[in-house]
Design a protein around this motif. Structure first.
Motif, PDB file in Angstrom:
ATOM      1  N   SER A 107      -3.933   2.371  -4.185  1.00  7.07           N
ATOM      2  CA  SER A 107      -2.974   1.717  -2.992  1.00  7.07           C
ATOM      3  C   SER A 107      -4.122   0.697  -2.259  1.00  7.07           C
ATOM      4  O   SER A 107      -3.564  -0.157  -1.753  1.00  7.07           O
ATOM      5  CB  SER A 107      -2.735   3.066  -1.785  1.00  7.07           C
ATOM      6  N   ALA A 108      -5.274   0.892  -2.215  1.00 10.64           N
ATOM      7  CA  ALA A 108      -6.195  -0.025  -1.509  1.00 10.64           C
ATOM      8  C   ALA A 108      -6.190  -1.225  -2.292  1.00 10.64           C
ATOM      9  O   ALA A 108      -6.251  -2.305  -1.794  1.00 10.64           O
ATOM     10  CB  ALA A 108      -7.631   0.600  -1.393  1.00 10.64           C
ATOM     11  N   SER A 119      -7.558   4.897  -4.001  1.00  6.16           N
ATOM     12  CA  SER A 119      -8.138   3.724  -4.662  1.00  6.16           C
ATOM     13  C   SER A 119      -6.915   2.735  -5.018  1.00  6.16           C
ATOM     14  O   SER A 119      -6.985   1.603  -4.971  1.00  6.16           O
ATOM     15  CB  SER A 119      -8.804   4.174  -5.919  1.00  6.16           C
ATOM     16  N   LEU A 147       0.833  -1.173  -0.022  1.00  6.76           N
ATOM     17  CA  LEU A 147       0.016   0.003  -0.038  1.00  6.76           C
ATOM     18  C   LEU A 147       1.021   1.121  -0.083  1.00  6.76           C
ATOM     19  O   LEU A 147       0.673   2.188  -0.777  1.00  6.76           O
ATOM     20  CB  LEU A 147      -0.812  -0.047   1.159  1.00  6.76           C
TER      21      LEU A 147
END
Length: 67
Positions: free
Chosen positions: A46-47, A44, A20
């Motif tokens: 990273s998630a 978004s 992340l």
């Protein structure tokens, strides 16, 4: 089994958190100026990277020893 599962959760969580952070750094780094950063896109991407990391970890983690 319970101890092994706890170890897997910890190792997979650490990997997902690192993924992340790396994705956030890479996404933010594509902008020339901090005010141009699309924070929704950073969050978004990273998630999604963290979720994909967890799913990849299901195949196994070398740092978790099998019993």
């Amino acid at each position: 089994m319970k101890t092994n599962f706890k170890g897997w959760i910890k190792a997979a969580g650490i990997r997902a958190l690192k993924t992340l952070a790396q994705t956030a750094v890479a996404t933010i780094g594509t902008c020339a100026v901090l005010s141009e950063v699309d924070w929704v896109m950073v969050a978004s991407a990273s998630a999604l990277a963290a979720v994909l990391s967890l799913l990849t970890s299901v195949a196994g983690l070398p740092e978790v020893k099998e019993e």
